[in-house]
Structures are given as C-alpha cells and as structure tokens.
Design an enzyme around this catalytic site. Structure first.
Site, PDB file in Angstrom:
ATOM      1  N   SER A 138       0.585  -0.874   0.272  1.00  0.00           N
ATOM      2  CA  SER A 138      -0.071   0.269  -0.423  1.00  0.00           C
ATOM      3  C   SER A 138       0.941   1.798   0.389  1.00  0.00           C
ATOM      4  CB  SER A 138      -1.213  -0.126   1.528  1.00  0.00           C
ATOM      5  OG  SER A 138      -1.523   1.483   1.930  1.00  0.00           O
TER       6      SER A 138
ATOM      7  N   TYR B 180      -1.369   0.237  11.101  1.00  0.00           N
ATOM      8  CA  TYR B 180      -1.313  -0.228   9.647  1.00  0.00           C
ATOM      9  C   TYR B 180      -0.110   0.658   9.124  1.00  0.00           C
ATOM     10  CZ  TYR B 180      -3.421  -0.974   5.198  1.00  0.00           C
ATOM     11  OH  TYR B 180      -3.418  -2.044   3.240  1.00  0.00           O
TER      12      TYR B 180
END
Length: 268
Positions: free
Chosen positions: A150, A163
């Site tokens: 990501s 995250y």
C-alpha cells in the site's frame, strides 16, 4: 478461470502462460486484491494456493482456478510452526504476502491489542512465510517474493498508526530479502497501491466518515483521494496484473523495488 479468459480460449486465442510449472501462494487470497492476484497468476499458468481465514471462500476460488486452498489464521503466529509452514509452502516458487486488516483510531485511543494484531498479521506472518519459502527457492535458483504494502508503506495518514507501521516494516523486510536473495535467483518487491476497490476500503469509508464527522458520500473526495492526481479507486485487476509481471522471468532484474500504483499520490 474467468469468463473473459474462457471466451478468449474458445475463440482460438489463449493468454500466454509464462508461469506454467510454477506454484504460487497468495495470502488473503479469497477476496479483494488477493482474489484478483490469484486469478491473474492462474491465468498465466501458475498453480495457485489460496490462503485465507475464510475456508469456504478459499475453497471456492481454488476450485474456480484449478488450484488448492489453505485455511489459516495468519494472525495466530504461534500456530505457524516450522512444520506447519514447511508443509504449506512445499514447492512454492511465488509468495504473495497480501493478507491485511485495518483499524482506525487516534493513537491515544488505539487499543494496544489491535496494534499487536495488525503487526502480527501484516509483518510477523510475512516474515515467517518468507523464512519458510526461501530454502526451496534457493535450492531451485528461482523465487519471487511479492509484498502488497500500500501507499501507506511509504506515506503516513492520521489514525492508522498500526497499519502504517506494519506496511513500513514490510517494505523494509522486502528490501532485506532482496539483498539476501539476489545471488540465489530470488527477487523481492513491493506493490504499493492507493485505495483499491475492495470490501476493506468500503469499510474504511464508513469508519472515516465516523472519525471525521462527515457523510460517507464525501469521504472519497474529501479524505481518501485528495492527494491523488487520478481521482478514482484502483481496480483489483490492475494490482493483479502488476503482481503477475513481477512474478515472471521478464522481471528477473527487478528486486528491492516498491512499485506505486496510487494515481500520483506519492508524487507530491
């Protein structure tokens, strides 16, 4: 296989199969990005193991692509013993670390248990899988480690401390793997998409609306895509296509890299 692939085959044209004879394992492979990666690798000839906590969904997709499934909770890293991993990754030439979850909260409100869960699933488990996969890859002189990290592996956003920390860590693990694996024919790379059209992102829209106190309809334009030059979500199949290329022999000199697919977000 997919309807489009079947239709092309019936018409007398079949997609080249550069991954024929290779075995791939995709974590979080039963839905979203993972499912797109599974289909992309299978269409190019790989035998794919669909690893997912959702047994039924993993079995269904494995049946669709002519592969196999592995029902596993990767967050339970204590259960990922050397024996379990040796059996699960036997003969795996291509490992795609994709499984992930999200929790959104300010740091002062972030539950330590959630922080540990995300790091276990998204950083410790990939390390254990890479560790188990490398001996076979080294022995055969071929291996592909592909980590779905990501844009949050290279950029930060508020309220996503766990995250962002896990994805940054996975980027680092990938680079170390590249340096160690180069002389053995093993490459290691990251694919770093922006927001992808998946159930995980759809849930984030709801969570972001609650955190910021705005309607869900405004989250994409006001929060998620403000930094992107291309104002749309990434399609899962786009990620699958890039992963398949990185898995091929055409990408043999690509290692230690992080391929952004974020609509220009990280260009700022």
């Amino acid at each position: 296989m997919t309807d489009a692939f079947e239709a092309a085959s019936i018409a007398g044209w079949e997609r080249p199969r550069p991954l024929a004879g290779r075995t791939a394992l995709v974590t979080g492979g039963a839905s979203g990005i993972g499912a797109a990666v599974v289909r992309s690798l299978a269409e190019r000839g790989a035998r794919v193991i669909v690893a997912d906590i959702d047994r039924a969904a993993a079995e269904a997709l494995a049946a669709e692509v002519g592969g196999s499934s592995w029902a596993v909770d990767l967050a339970d890293t204590h259960a990922l013993t050397d024996g379990v991993l040796a059996e699960a990754l036997a003969g795996v030439d291509i490992l795609v670390n994709n499984a992930g979850i999200q929790r959104i909260n300010p740091i002062q409100d972030f539950a330590p248990a959630d922080f540990r869960l995300i790091l276990a699933l998204m950083l410790e488990a990939p390390f254990l899988l890479v560790r188990a996969a490398l001996p076979h890859m080294y022995a055969t002189g071929f291996g592909r480690i592909i980590n779905i990290t990501s844009v949050h592996g290279i950029r930060a956003s508020p309220f996503k401390s766990a995250y962002v920390a896990a994805k940054h860590g996975l980027e680092g693990l990938s680079k170390v793997t590249a340096l160690e694996g180069g002389e053995h024919g093993v490459t290691s790379n990251c694919v770093s998409p922006g927001y992808v059209r998946t159930p995980l992102v759809e849930k984030q829209i709801v969570d972001q609306a609650a955190v910021h106190g705005i309607p869900e309809a405004e989250v994409l334009s006001s929060i998620m895509l403000t930094e992107s030059a291309i104002k749309r979500l990434v399609e899962p199949a786009e990620v699958g296509s890039l992963v398949a290329w990185l898995a091929s022999t055409d990408a043999a000199m690509v290692t230690g890299a992080s391929y952004t697919m974020d609509g220009g977000w990280s260009a700022r």
